[in-house]
Design an enzyme around this catalytic site. Structure first.
Site, mmCIF file in Angstrom:
data_model
loop_
_atom_site.group_PDB
_atom_site.id
_atom_site.type_symbol
_atom_site.label_atom_id
_atom_site.label_comp_id
_atom_site.label_asym_id
_atom_site.label_seq_id
_atom_site.Cartn_x
_atom_site.Cartn_y
_atom_site.Cartn_z
ATOM 1 N N TYR A 147 1.035 -1.202 0.332
ATOM 2 C CA TYR A 147 -0.403 0.210 0.079
ATOM 3 C C TYR A 147 0.806 1.091 -0.240
ATOM 4 O O TYR A 147 0.330 2.445 -0.099
ATOM 5 C CB TYR A 147 -0.745 -0.081 0.961
ATOM 6 C CG TYR A 147 -2.022 -1.035 0.831
ATOM 7 C CD1 TYR A 147 -2.652 -2.018 0.473
ATOM 8 C CD2 TYR A 147 -2.701 -0.729 2.008
ATOM 9 C CE1 TYR A 147 -3.109 -3.286 0.226
ATOM 10 C CE2 TYR A 147 -3.821 -1.867 1.932
ATOM 11 C CZ TYR A 147 -3.737 -2.906 0.728
ATOM 12 O OH TYR A 147 -5.358 -3.831 1.245
ATOM 13 N N LYS A 207 3.457 -15.358 2.265
ATOM 14 C CA LYS A 207 3.473 -16.149 0.289
ATOM 15 C C LYS A 207 5.232 -16.496 -0.056
ATOM 16 O O LYS A 207 5.206 -16.214 -0.766
ATOM 17 C CB LYS A 207 2.295 -14.985 -0.253
ATOM 18 C CG LYS A 207 2.303 -16.318 -1.787
ATOM 19 C CD LYS A 207 1.051 -16.815 -1.276
ATOM 20 C CE LYS A 207 0.922 -17.183 -2.698
ATOM 21 N NZ LYS A 207 0.009 -18.502 -2.868
ATOM 22 N N ASP A 239 -3.136 -17.756 1.085
ATOM 23 C CA ASP A 239 -4.576 -18.907 0.296
ATOM 24 C C ASP A 239 -4.880 -19.811 1.079
ATOM 25 O O ASP A 239 -6.152 -19.886 1.095
ATOM 26 C CB ASP A 239 -3.919 -18.654 -1.030
ATOM 27 C CG ASP A 239 -2.563 -20.280 -0.957
ATOM 28 O OD1 ASP A 239 -1.777 -19.755 -0.428
ATOM 29 O OD2 ASP A 239 -2.245 -20.462 -2.240
ATOM 30 N N ASP A 263 -5.301 -6.839 6.148
ATOM 31 C CA ASP A 263 -6.287 -6.264 5.460
ATOM 32 C C ASP A 263 -8.214 -6.988 4.927
ATOM 33 O O ASP A 263 -9.217 -7.057 5.627
ATOM 34 C CB ASP A 263 -5.957 -4.732 4.269
ATOM 35 C CG ASP A 263 -7.376 -4.144 3.700
ATOM 36 O OD1 ASP A 263 -8.480 -4.077 4.338
ATOM 37 O OD2 ASP A 263 -7.095 -3.755 2.891
ATOM 38 N N ASP A 267 -11.227 -9.012 7.443
ATOM 39 C CA ASP A 267 -12.840 -9.116 6.749
ATOM 40 C C ASP A 267 -12.833 -9.527 7.060
ATOM 41 O O ASP A 267 -14.377 -10.084 7.106
ATOM 42 C CB ASP A 267 -12.729 -7.671 5.595
ATOM 43 C CG ASP A 267 -12.488 -6.475 5.759
ATOM 44 O OD1 ASP A 267 -12.609 -5.865 7.161
ATOM 45 O OD2 ASP A 267 -13.237 -5.656 4.513
#
Ligand code: NAD
Length: 379
Positions: A147, A207, A239, A263, A267
């Site tokens: 980000y 990852k 994943d 992020d 959620d």
């Protein structure tokens, strides 16, 4: 015994903000009666309330108050129907929230997700046997990664067409994922310390099979984990983490994530709790002695659809107070007293509209104020 004093800035903001903040302060006053703690709470406008009061979403006096405070208790800001002509950078979500994050170097976001067994109906998963056991803390790095990494731009470049070989202008977007070892160490310490206050397990998400960042993340987290021999660490690809949250959410205690993965997964995990009204959040900045500056807010927004009607669930805001006591001030007994009082209110059948199940004969629908009263009485 002399009491400990803390200075708090209470910024209720817009929509349901003032209703749920009022109940959170009520609970803090109940804590003062039971524990040797005192809170000097100063309220100040932010968001549209700030624009109305002083022409700015984050008025200078509000910012000054925050600088002088030990932590910030925040409601929510933003009203989608108010003045669409105001420039993006002056809108409350940016001008207040992002500004405060930056000003106070808030680098760690903590999002606990707990599903009380009496609220299993609100969980989208049909996992009867597990539902009551979901109790996860997502620890998300908040200032690095994709980000914020540079270069970050959209540019025009020329490429050769695969078929005719002719050159064509196309747009190319670039985001950069970048982390340094100190940034990873800093957030890993937050996760391991949080795990020590919980069930002592950290699942680090990365990852590492594809990304350089993932390899570094895993190495650094492994190294930091050696300083916490009482905490179990495991590593999981993001994943698989997303899948396991749906398959067996009860396996997680603390999930440690870089910014973007956190992020998304926070959620996903939040959906398991059934209502935004149950979800608190903490953003932590620098530690000074035995105190950490923190910003505490509900995960949800200003809920304009129910604002001003005594319908909002104040539990997210009240649990934010518990987070503040635990993570900023090290007052675990007082924090546990709030968590227990919330559990007691729920176990006794009290429900705001968002968590009410008409099929539950023990459930009694009540309003914001009544829920705050019950929790304060339970302290
Ligand atoms: P929202 O979270 O305000 O509402 C989404 C749904 O959840 C609504 O149906 C609402 O009634 C319900 N809800 C949220 N909190 C609740 C509570 N405590 N009790 C019961 N129900 C609750 O999201 P939105 O409608 O997309 O956004 C409204 C405004 O809030 C927007 O301006 C948005 O930018 C802002 N917002 C602010 C923050 C923040 O200040 N951190 C976060 C998210 C959204």
């Amino acid at each position: 015994m002399s009491s400990k004093n803390f200075n708090l800035a209470a910024l209720a903001g817009d929509g349901i903000g003032s209703e749920v903040m009022r109940e959170a302060i009520k609970v803090l006053r109940a804590i003062e009666k039971r524990f040797p703690l005192q809170f000097n709470i100063t309220e100040a406008p932010v968001g549209w309330a700030g624009i109305d009061a002083a022409g700015k979403a984050l008025p200078d006096t509000t910012l000054e108050l925050c600088r002088k405070s030990d932590s910030i208790l925040f409601g929510s800001v933003g009203l989608p129907d108010r003045d669409p002509t105001i420039p993006k950078e002056e809108r409350p979500e940016r001008a207040a929230l992002l500004r405060l994050r930056k000003e106070f170097g808030l680098f760690a976001n903590l999002r606990p997700v707990k599903l009380h067994k009496q609220l299993a109906h609100a969980c989208p998963l049909n996992l009867d046997r597990q539902a009551g056991g979901i109790d996860i803390l997502v620890v998300r790095e908040l200032t690095g990664g994709m980000y914020f990494g540079q270069p970050k731009k959209t540019e025009e470049i020329v490429i050769a067409d695969r078929q005719d070989g002719n050159l064509h202008p196309v747009l190319r977007a670039i985001d950069t994922m970048v982390y340094t070892t100190p940034e990873i160490e800093r957030i890993a310490h937050v996760a391991f310390k949080a795990a020590q206050l919980r069930r002592k397990k950290v699942t680090s998400i990365d990852k590492a099979n594809v990304l350089e960042n993932g390899v570094l993340w895993r190495d650094v987290v492994t190294r930091v984990s050696k300083e916490y021999p009482d905490v179990t660490v495991e590593h999981m690809f993001v994943d698989n983490g997303a899948m396991q949250l749906m398959l067996k959410p009860t396996q997680f205690d603390v999930m440690l994530c870089e910014n973007m993965f956190g992020d998304i997964l926070s959620d996903e995990a939040a959906a398991l709790a059934g209502s935004l009204g149950m979800l608190p959040s903490a953003s932590l900045g620098a530690t000074n002695g035995d105190q950490t500056f923190g910003f505490y807010e509900p995960a949800g927004g200003t809920a304009p659809d129910i604002a001003g009607k005594n319908l909002a669930n104040p539990i997210a805001q009240i649990l934010s107070v518990a987070l503040m006591l635990r993570y900023s001030f090290g007052q675990n007994d007082a924090a546990n007293a709030i968590d227990d009082a919330v559990s007691k209110a729920i176990a006794s059948g009290l429900r705001t509209g968002d968590i009410f199940n008409p099929a539950d004969p023990a459930a009694k629908k009540i309003g914001t104020r009544e829920m705050g009263d019950a929790i304060a009485a339970g302290i």
